[in-house]
Each structure stands twice: as C-alpha cells, then as structure tokens.
Design a protein around this motif. Structure first.
Motif, mmCIF file in Angstrom:
data_model
loop_
_atom_site.group_PDB
_atom_site.id
_atom_site.type_symbol
_atom_site.label_atom_id
_atom_site.label_comp_id
_atom_site.label_asym_id
_atom_site.label_seq_id
_atom_site.Cartn_x
_atom_site.Cartn_y
_atom_site.Cartn_z
ATOM 1 N N ARG A 113 0.798 -1.224 0.000
ATOM 2 C CA ARG A 113 0.000 0.000 0.000
ATOM 3 C C ARG A 113 0.833 1.278 0.000
ATOM 4 N NH1 ARG A 113 -3.224 -0.255 5.481
ATOM 5 N NH2 ARG A 113 -1.058 -0.320 6.175
ATOM 6 N N SER A 137 1.493 3.485 2.549
ATOM 7 C CA SER A 137 1.055 4.675 3.292
ATOM 8 C C SER A 137 2.219 5.276 4.101
ATOM 9 C CB SER A 137 -0.145 4.367 4.191
ATOM 10 O OG SER A 137 0.231 3.560 5.273
ATOM 11 N N ASN A 138 3.142 4.447 4.556
ATOM 12 C CA ASN A 138 4.312 5.012 5.255
ATOM 13 C C ASN A 138 5.229 5.743 4.281
ATOM 14 O OD1 ASN A 138 4.508 4.457 8.272
ATOM 15 N ND2 ASN A 138 3.747 2.500 7.477
ATOM 16 N N PRO A 184 4.345 -2.556 13.381
ATOM 17 C CA PRO A 184 3.121 -2.141 14.073
ATOM 18 C C PRO A 184 2.871 -2.816 15.413
ATOM 19 C CG PRO A 184 2.552 -3.656 12.338
ATOM 20 C CD PRO A 184 4.055 -3.511 12.300
HETATM 21 C C1 GRF Z 1 2.669 -1.032 8.323
HETATM 22 O O1 GRF Z 1 1.734 -1.386 9.311
HETATM 23 C C2 GRF Z 1 4.073 -1.251 8.816
HETATM 24 O O2 GRF Z 1 4.199 -1.047 10.184
HETATM 25 C C3 GRF Z 1 4.304 -2.701 8.502
HETATM 26 O O3 GRF Z 1 3.649 -2.920 7.274
HETATM 27 C C4 GRF Z 1 2.603 -1.973 7.122
HETATM 28 C C5 GRF Z 1 2.869 -1.268 5.852
HETATM 29 O O4 GRF Z 1 1.853 -0.353 5.509
HETATM 30 N N1 GRF Z 1 5.717 -2.989 8.458
HETATM 31 P P1 GRF Z 1 2.088 0.667 4.319
HETATM 32 O O5 GRF Z 1 2.449 -0.153 3.080
HETATM 33 O O6 GRF Z 1 3.187 1.600 4.707
HETATM 34 O O7 GRF Z 1 0.767 1.360 4.149
#
Ligand code: GRF
Length: 233
Positions: free
Chosen positions: A22, A24-25, A129
C-alpha cells in the motif's frame, strides 16, 4: 568528513525506500519532505511487487521507482537463503547506483539478508506495528488482541539480522479499546506510524542517533522529547 556526514551537514539525506504494498508510510515520508519537516530526498523507491501501490505513489510524486522481480534470483538448488542474498545484491546495486545513504523499509515483506545489512550497517530502518519486543513478525494486531494487552503501538528500529529485533529508535503507544478488531487497532496504530517514521528519519538526518548495544541514544532528546512518543488514545 565522510560523504554521508557532508550530505547530512549541508544537503538532504539521500534515502531509498523499500516497499511491497500500500505504501502509506512511504506517503507519510513524502508528505513530511514536501512539508519541509523532513530534510531528505527519496532517491529511489524499490518494490518486489510490480503491482505495489507504493510504486504508483512514487511515480505520482515524480520519484524514481524500480520494480525488481525476485523470481529470476531463485537458485536452482532452491536454497532460500542463497536466493534471498542474490536478490539483495541486485537491490544493493540499485541503492548504490542512486547513492543512497539511508534505507527505509516501509511495509517491505521480505527478509533482509546480511548482504544488505552489512553494506548498510545501522543505516536501514524499519517500522513495525507493535511495541517491540512484543509481537514481532506478522499478524501482530491479532496477536496483541489475543493476548489481551491494553496498550499497543508501533516501533521504528534499526534493522539487524534478527527479524524485528534491532535497536529501537522511537515508539508510539495507543490504547487497545473494547471491541477492537485487528483492523480497527491497525488503523489507529497506522496513524501513529505516519507520525513517528518521518520523525525518526529526521533524527537520523540530523545525526542525532547513536547506537550503544541494544540502545539508541538520541542526542538532545531530554530537552526536546524527541525520543519515544507516548500517545495513548
Ligand atoms: C505497516 O503497518 C508497517 O508497520 C508494517 O507494514 C505496514 C505497511 O503499511 N511494516 P504501508 O504499506 O506503509 O501502508
């Protein structure tokens, strides 16, 4: 002064982001850079998944995106570690080509081998997380709910050879609420991830992180509260 220090002192930290989904980070990092709160430049976004929305996000912001298919790196002997290392050598080539100083894993769903870790010692960060060392690995919100913990959260840490095991840079806590499901808890934690990941990278960019054994000393943290953030709610 090393090149990395020079870059940190004068210019922007050159980062490479590895993401599988995804993104989002990744987006939070992009947003912090665009808002001027993170003095860094994303030199390349690499994914092991061609369809990863993270790559699309990168393109939307004019960033270089690279899809590196792991399949051609699988060895005939089916030796998983060898295949992983061969793949990581290819990743390393891309990172070096872009002169990356710091690697940020952002939802990167592969085990990182010593090939990368030794090339970037204490220069690879991950966001996870849960409040490490509780609940490393996968399906962590389900594990947290099954354990009945009252507080969970997220952790930014340096990547070492153990999974989700490296020195902790920053954490944020959230309350676990009655009626939480893995999805509702994950969503509340994700909000905090988006806050702490860019902040942790900024601390690195400022040269304020020092690793002593398992501990990360944040220079100036006592005055600014820049270390752990506790955000129950
Ligand atoms: C996040 O919950 C992160 O902590 C974990 O994978 C997920 C990635 O989400 N390592 P995104 O792809 O950044 O939305």
């Amino acid at each position: 002064m090393s090149k990395a220090q020079a870059s940190r002192a004068g210019g922007r930290l050159r980062i490479g982001v590895l993401a599988s989904g995804r993104g989002s980070n990744l987006q939070a990092i992009i947003d912090a850079i665009e808002a001027g709160t993170l003095r860094a430049k994303i030199e390349v976004v690499i994914s092991n998944k061609g369809e990863a929305p993270a790559l699309e996000r990168a393109r939307k912001h004019g960033l270089t995106d690279v899809y590196l298919d792991p399949r051609p790196y699988a060895t005939r002997s089916d030796n998983k570690e060898e295949s992983r290392q061969a793949y990581d050598r290819a990743i390393l080539d891309v990172l070096r080509k872009h002169d990356v100083e710091l690697v940020a894993l952002a939802g990167y769903m592969r085990i990182v081998t010593p090939v990368l870790i030794q090339a970037y010692p204490h220069r690879i960060l991950n966001i996870h997380p849960s409040l490490l060392p509780a609940f490393p690995g996968l399906e962590v919100q389900k594990k947290a709910l099954d354990w009945g913990v009252k507080v969970s959260g997220c952790t930014v840490h340096f990547v070492t050879e153990g999974v989700d095991d490296g020195p902790i840079i920053m954490q944020a806590a959230v309350s676990v609420l009655e009626g939480d499901t893995p999805d509702t808890l994950a969503a509340r934690i994700l909000e905090q991830e988006h806050k702490i990941y860019p902040r942790a990278i900024q601390l690195y960019a400022e040269g304020r992180l020092r690793v002593e054994g398992r501990r990360v000393i944040v220079t100036g943290a006592s005055e600014t509260g820049a270390g752990a953030i506790v955000a129950p709610g």
